[in-house]
Design a protein around this motif. Structure first.
Motif, mmCIF file in Angstrom:
data_model
loop_
_atom_site.group_PDB
_atom_site.id
_atom_site.type_symbol
_atom_site.label_atom_id
_atom_site.label_comp_id
_atom_site.label_asym_id
_atom_site.label_seq_id
_atom_site.Cartn_x
_atom_site.Cartn_y
_atom_site.Cartn_z
ATOM 1 N N LEU A 79 -15.593 -1.695 -0.642
ATOM 2 C CA LEU A 79 -14.539 -2.648 0.278
ATOM 3 C C LEU A 79 -15.383 -2.173 1.855
ATOM 4 C CD1 LEU A 79 -12.079 -4.135 -0.302
ATOM 5 C CD2 LEU A 79 -10.664 -2.350 0.059
ATOM 6 N N GLY A 80 -15.030 -0.885 1.923
ATOM 7 C CA GLY A 80 -16.009 -0.430 3.324
ATOM 8 C C GLY A 80 -14.215 0.038 3.785
ATOM 9 N N ARG A 81 -14.404 1.152 5.331
ATOM 10 C CA ARG A 81 -13.702 2.062 5.522
ATOM 11 C C ARG A 81 -13.046 1.232 6.616
ATOM 12 N NH1 ARG A 81 -14.988 7.744 7.988
ATOM 13 N NH2 ARG A 81 -12.353 8.198 7.932
ATOM 14 N N ASP A 82 -12.925 -0.169 7.000
ATOM 15 C CA ASP A 82 -12.342 -1.144 7.999
ATOM 16 C C ASP A 82 -11.179 -1.723 6.768
ATOM 17 O OD1 ASP A 82 -13.077 0.756 10.044
ATOM 18 O OD2 ASP A 82 -14.071 -1.455 10.467
ATOM 19 N N ALA A 83 -12.051 -1.789 5.954
ATOM 20 C CA ALA A 83 -11.090 -3.268 4.756
ATOM 21 C C ALA A 83 -9.901 -2.540 4.437
ATOM 22 C CB ALA A 83 -12.241 -3.773 3.925
ATOM 23 N N PHE A 84 -10.248 -0.949 3.646
ATOM 24 C CA PHE A 84 -9.771 -0.286 2.701
ATOM 25 C C PHE A 84 -8.639 0.643 3.461
ATOM 26 C CE2 PHE A 84 -8.425 4.125 1.526
ATOM 27 C CZ PHE A 84 -8.169 4.406 0.523
ATOM 28 N N ILE A 85 -8.431 0.824 4.594
ATOM 29 C CA ILE A 85 -7.736 1.133 5.730
ATOM 30 C C ILE A 85 -7.113 0.196 5.746
ATOM 31 C CG2 ILE A 85 -6.723 1.661 7.937
ATOM 32 C CD1 ILE A 85 -9.373 3.459 7.950
ATOM 33 N N ALA A 86 -7.766 -1.170 6.135
ATOM 34 C CA ALA A 86 -6.119 -1.762 5.999
ATOM 35 C C ALA A 86 -5.373 -2.467 5.022
ATOM 36 C CB ALA A 86 -6.961 -3.449 6.419
ATOM 37 N N GLU A 87 -6.224 -2.545 3.420
ATOM 38 C CA GLU A 87 -5.525 -2.548 2.536
ATOM 39 C C GLU A 87 -4.449 -0.990 2.478
ATOM 40 O OE1 GLU A 87 -4.822 -4.576 -0.763
ATOM 41 O OE2 GLU A 87 -6.537 -4.602 0.293
ATOM 42 N N THR A 88 -4.384 0.083 2.712
ATOM 43 C CA THR A 88 -3.551 1.294 2.631
ATOM 44 C C THR A 88 -2.785 0.816 3.987
ATOM 45 O OG1 THR A 88 -5.303 2.830 2.469
ATOM 46 C CG2 THR A 88 -3.079 4.107 2.783
ATOM 47 N N TRP A 89 -2.734 -0.015 4.748
ATOM 48 C CA TRP A 89 -1.760 -0.780 5.617
ATOM 49 C C TRP A 89 -0.816 -1.289 4.595
ATOM 50 C CZ3 TRP A 89 0.900 1.765 9.685
ATOM 51 C CH2 TRP A 89 -0.256 2.589 10.071
ATOM 52 N N LYS A 90 -1.057 -1.966 3.907
ATOM 53 C CA LYS A 90 -0.054 -3.040 3.192
ATOM 54 C C LYS A 90 0.399 -2.305 2.532
ATOM 55 C CE LYS A 90 -3.508 -7.026 3.447
ATOM 56 N NZ LYS A 90 -4.977 -7.755 2.786
ATOM 57 N N VAL A 91 0.338 -1.054 1.857
ATOM 58 C CA VAL A 91 0.661 -0.340 0.462
ATOM 59 C C VAL A 91 1.773 0.652 1.573
ATOM 60 C CG1 VAL A 91 0.912 1.625 -0.821
ATOM 61 C CG2 VAL A 91 -1.004 -0.045 -1.116
#
Length: 872
Positions: A109-121
């Motif tokens: 996914l990549g770091r930025d996309a992963f962090i964005a996904e984590t913010w959703k959770v």
């Protein structure tokens, strides 16, 4: 006035959400209070945004809410700061599992996309947690809600990191860390959970280089011998003194290593010869530093063996390498034997994976200087632990503290504010993100990929939530906070570190009082967990019994210094109490029809008695809550409202309602409403929703109960003599009821009674009440037991009941003789059981205590029956 109709059946679902919304609408949770009064402030132990709240959260939120409401009603500016924690490892673990279910990895996914996904959770779980807190009735100030990764707290984290780095209290270095191969990150010592597990001690022969035999070594981890750089023996161990200074051939590697002497080696463990593997055991690391030994790391971050071991073992997992090493040692006749043992094994606190000590480049905080400041302030009395026993735990941990590894090889969290220049290799640590290298001006700078340990933001929580490092009004008004309420399992993780951070950053301890509550366990004493399936969902409890039942039950059972045994049935304690409050209030409000309130009504004896009892309860509750004796406060409220108010005073008031004179009915209703109003104020911190709902129905109410003044002990109301006399009246009624029950007489059967008491005048004044409550046809006075009566002894009173006027004497003699024989046989059985040493040794203490209590009760029954029969 008109009668006020409460629903016939108590149903908290019909009003709880509306009452909570009313409080929010009126901004009742925000700090108000008398000008100049010292604020009372608590910051919430921030729940992790990894899931939903469990019953353990329900306990701590209940305890905090009780004292918050209590101090708010005392007129103090009261603030409860809510918020959540980003929970680095835990949250990243949740998101990675979600990605795995979709066939993805964070690297794909990549770091930025992963962090964005984590913010959703985070947003999803934060919403659920906030809703749960509201469902519990938690009176937090939502306008001040914080998150450990919001903008203000992130700035505080950077500020502290840079400040500590500039003071040389943060450093980067190669050090042995606890490594979780599953989470692929370092852990602090406090994040490692140890458990005793079956294992083995493997005995291996190391050939002496001079060819004169072998040196036998015992180890629990034979695969790590591939990283050995010495064999150590104790200098006082005469078995090996002649070998110190010689060398051995390290099996399977072709290397030669020295035999050294070091006093830390335990002569009695294993063979007394210790293989020294500096990169994979902390004691070995320390020995290597003392003796200047080389350090060889044999592990990859994924837990496989690396290029520093012989080729056949490279890329094997630790357990596969262990099997291969043992097999090869046997082939070379160097394996001596395997000795089974039980030993402590460290596991990752989050995923349970076995921890591997690993040599790694990490960031650390020097804890000794910070710990010394905290100890000094504790010894000066600036911190008070409740219960006091936890002070010893706090002191021991700070006295034996190690440097704190704060870097984590994760993506979710506060990124370490350190940049390395690709051109000149200069390291820059700064509060603001640099665009070029300050040393050479190159734009090619790379930020450290690691994030900070979750607790690095949590340790700033008491002051960062109030705006620090900005000089905000909230920080000046509400810091230091007043109290911290939390469980004992995070004294190390959080409590101690907050104290150190508060002193280092603000010069003040972050709170004065530290209340450490026990853990919730099931009815068998087991810790609640998903694997055991014994957890309790607080929302299920609220749905079935109501939020007040959840809160009151947990507080009622929370004895200082003890764990709490609980199951779903336990919450009936709070549910039944709420139902009692509802029904008593309903009865009073139903009797308002046609009544008028009276100015300054005359107080009768029972009125003065209930005010004295209310006064006593207010003192006990206040004293108990100020010293965090929650169960004592809850029990005082329960005893007063259920027994004194409902079972006695309201029943006494019914006599006034039966009178024909409107003046007496108006007087009684006026006093009753005043007593109910003040009683609701007494109970409010423990059952806030039902008390507010009822309080808003009272015709005398003008404002919210949540901000009404809490009852204060008034010496003018205190009447110990009246309470003593009334207690004698109560005892006489109980004695009569006990005998009625023993005779199996129905309530409608009226009895004739004579009483001997030094308080005859008082009893005479209360004769109508006694006759009504005990169902008596006549009440007279006697100096001795009249013929044909059974005498009952109380505290300073004798009650003589003429039961044979209502029941055949021979029937009673036959009945009680049989019961006496039955109880004697029962006592005999209990005595045999309790005198059995095997039973007393093997049975749980609670069971032995239960059987002893049964024996005591049976002996009391026998004594009572003997008395009945003697009188007949």
């Amino acid at each position: 006035m008109h009668a006020i109709e409460l629903e016939k059946s108590f149903n908290p679902r019909h009003f709880e959400s509306a009452i909570y919304a009313l409080w929010q609408q009126k901004k009742a949770f925000e700090p108000h209070g008398a000008p100049g009064k010292k604020p009372f402030v608590i910051v919430i132990p921030p729940p992790n945004v990894t899931g939903i709240l469990h019953v353990g959260h329900g306990l701590v939120m209940s305890l905090i809410d009780v004292v918050i409401r209590f101090h708010r009603m005392r007129g103090e500016p009261t603030l409860w700061v809510p918020g959540t924690d980003h929970a680095g490892i835990a949250t990243q673990h949740v998101v990675e599992k979600k990605l795995h279910d979709r066939g993805l990895t964070r690297h794909a996914l990549g770091r930025d996309a992963f962090i964005a996904e984590t913010w959703k959770v985070k947003e999803e779980h934060h919403r659920i947690i906030s809703e749960q807190l509201a469902r519990m009735g938690s009176s937090v100030d939502w306008s001040r809600e914080r998150f450990t990764m919001d903008e203000g707290l992130s700035r505080a984290v950077r500020d502290v990191f840079v400040s500590l780095y500039e003071q040389d209290l943060i450093y980067k270095g190669q050090y042995l860390v606890n490594w979780c191969v599953s989470c692929a990150t370092a852990l602090s010592d406090d994040e490692v959970e140890h458990s005793d597990e079956p294992g083995a001690l493997y005995h291996i022969n190391y050939p002496l280089s001079n060819g004169n035999g072998f040196l036998e070594v015992a180890t629990t981890r034979p695969e790590t011998m591939l990283g050995d750089t010495a064999i150590a023996v104790n200098p006082h161990d005469h078995r090996y003194s002649s070998l110190v200074g010689l060398t051995v051939e390290l099996p399977l590697t072709g290397r030669t290593i020295p035999i050294i002497a070091d006093p830390v080696v335990a002569e009695e463990f294993g063979t007394g010869a210790l293989k020294v593997t500096p990169a994979h055991a902390i004691e070995d690391w320390n020995i290597a530093h003392r003796h200047g030994l080389p350090v060889i790391n044999i592990l990859n971050p994924d837990g496989t063996l690396n290029e520093n071991v012989p080729q056949p073992y490279q890329k094997l997992t630790v357990m596969d390498a262990r099997s291969a090493v043992i097999t090869d040692l046997k082939k070379e006749n160097l394996f001596v034997r395997e000795e089974l043992l039980t030993h402590a094994v460290g596991h990752c606190y989050r995923c349970g994976t076995v921890i591997e000590p690993l040599l790694s480049q990490q960031w650390f905080v020097r804890m000794r200087p910070l710990a010394d400041k905290a100890l000094e302030r504790w010894r000066a009395g600036d911190l008070i632990f409740y219960p006091k026993k936890w002070e010893h735990t706090f002191e021991h941990w700070l006295n034996t503290i190690h440097d704190w590894c704060i870097s984590r090889q994760l993506w979710w969290g506060h990124r370490i504010p350190a940049w390395t220049c690709s051109e000149c290799a200069a390291l820059t640590v700064a509060k603001e993100t640099p665009t070029v290298c300050p040393q050479c001006g190159s734009p090619h700078i790379v930020q450290d990929p690691d994030v900070l340990d979750t607790w690095f933001s949590s340790w700033l929580w008491p002051f960062s939530t109030l705006g620090w490092p900005e000089e905000t009004d909230d920080f000046h008004t509400f810091y230091p906070t007043t109290t911290l309420i939390t469980a004992y399992d995070i004294i190390f993780f959080w409590v101690s570190r907050m104290i150190m951070a508060g002193l280092e950053c603000t010069g003040q301890v972050p709170f004065r009082d530290v209340y450490i509550h026990g853990l919730l366990r099931d009815s068998h004493g087991r810790k609640m967990s998903k694997s055991l399936g014994n957890g309790i969902d607080p929302l299920e409890i609220i749905e079935e019994f109501g939020a007040d039942a959840l809160k009151f039950t947990l507080v009622f059972l929370c004895a200082q210094g003890q764990d709490i045994l609980i199951d779903k049935e336990s919450f009936k304690i709070g549910s039944k109490f709420a139902n009692k409050i509802w029904n008593a209030s309903r009865y009073i409000l139903m009797n308002l029809e046609g009544r008028s309130l009276v100015e300054a009504p005359t107080l009768r004896t029972t009125d003065r008695w209930i005010y004295s009892r209310l006064n006593t309860a207010a003192r006990v509750v206040s004293d108990s809550l100020l010293s965090y004796r929650y169960n004592e406060a809850a029990q005082a409220v329960y005893e007063y409202f259920w027994n004194d108010l409902c079972d006695w005073y309201v029943e006494a008031a019914k006599l006034s309602f039966k009178q024909t004179a409107d003046e007496e009915k108006d007087r009684a209703v006026t006093v009753l409403l005043a007593v109910l109003s003040e009683s609701l104020r007494l109970v409010h911190p423990f059952l806030p929703l039902i008390t507010e709902e009822i309080y808003q129905k009272l015709p005398t109410t003008t404002d919210l109960l949540i901000t009404a003044p809490y009852p204060v002990f008034d010496p003018s109301r205190d009447n110990a003599e009246l309470e003593r006399c009334f207690a004698s009246v109560q005892e006489s009624i109980r004695l009569i009821r006990t005998l009625r029950s023993a005779c199996t007489l129905p309530p409608e059967t009226m009895l004739r009674v004579a009483i001997h008491t030094p308080d005859q005048q008082f009893f005479h004044e209360q004769s109508d009440f006694i006759k009504a409550r005990a169902a008596l046809s006549a009440l007279t006075w006697a100096d001795r037991r009249p013929d044909g009566s059974i005498g009952l002894m109380g505290n300073g009173i004798e009650v003589f009941v003429f039961v044979t006027e209502s029941v055949d004497r021979h029937y009673l003699i036959s009945k009680w003789t049989k019961e006496l024989e039955r109880d004697k046989n029962y006592i005999e059985q209990l005595e045999k059981k309790l005198s059995n040493e095997q039973f007393r040794s093997n049975a749980p203490a609670a069971i032995v205590q239960q059987e002893t209590l049964k024996q005591t009760e049976a002996l009391k029954r026998v004594a009572t029956l003997h008395g009945y029969l003697a009188d007949l």
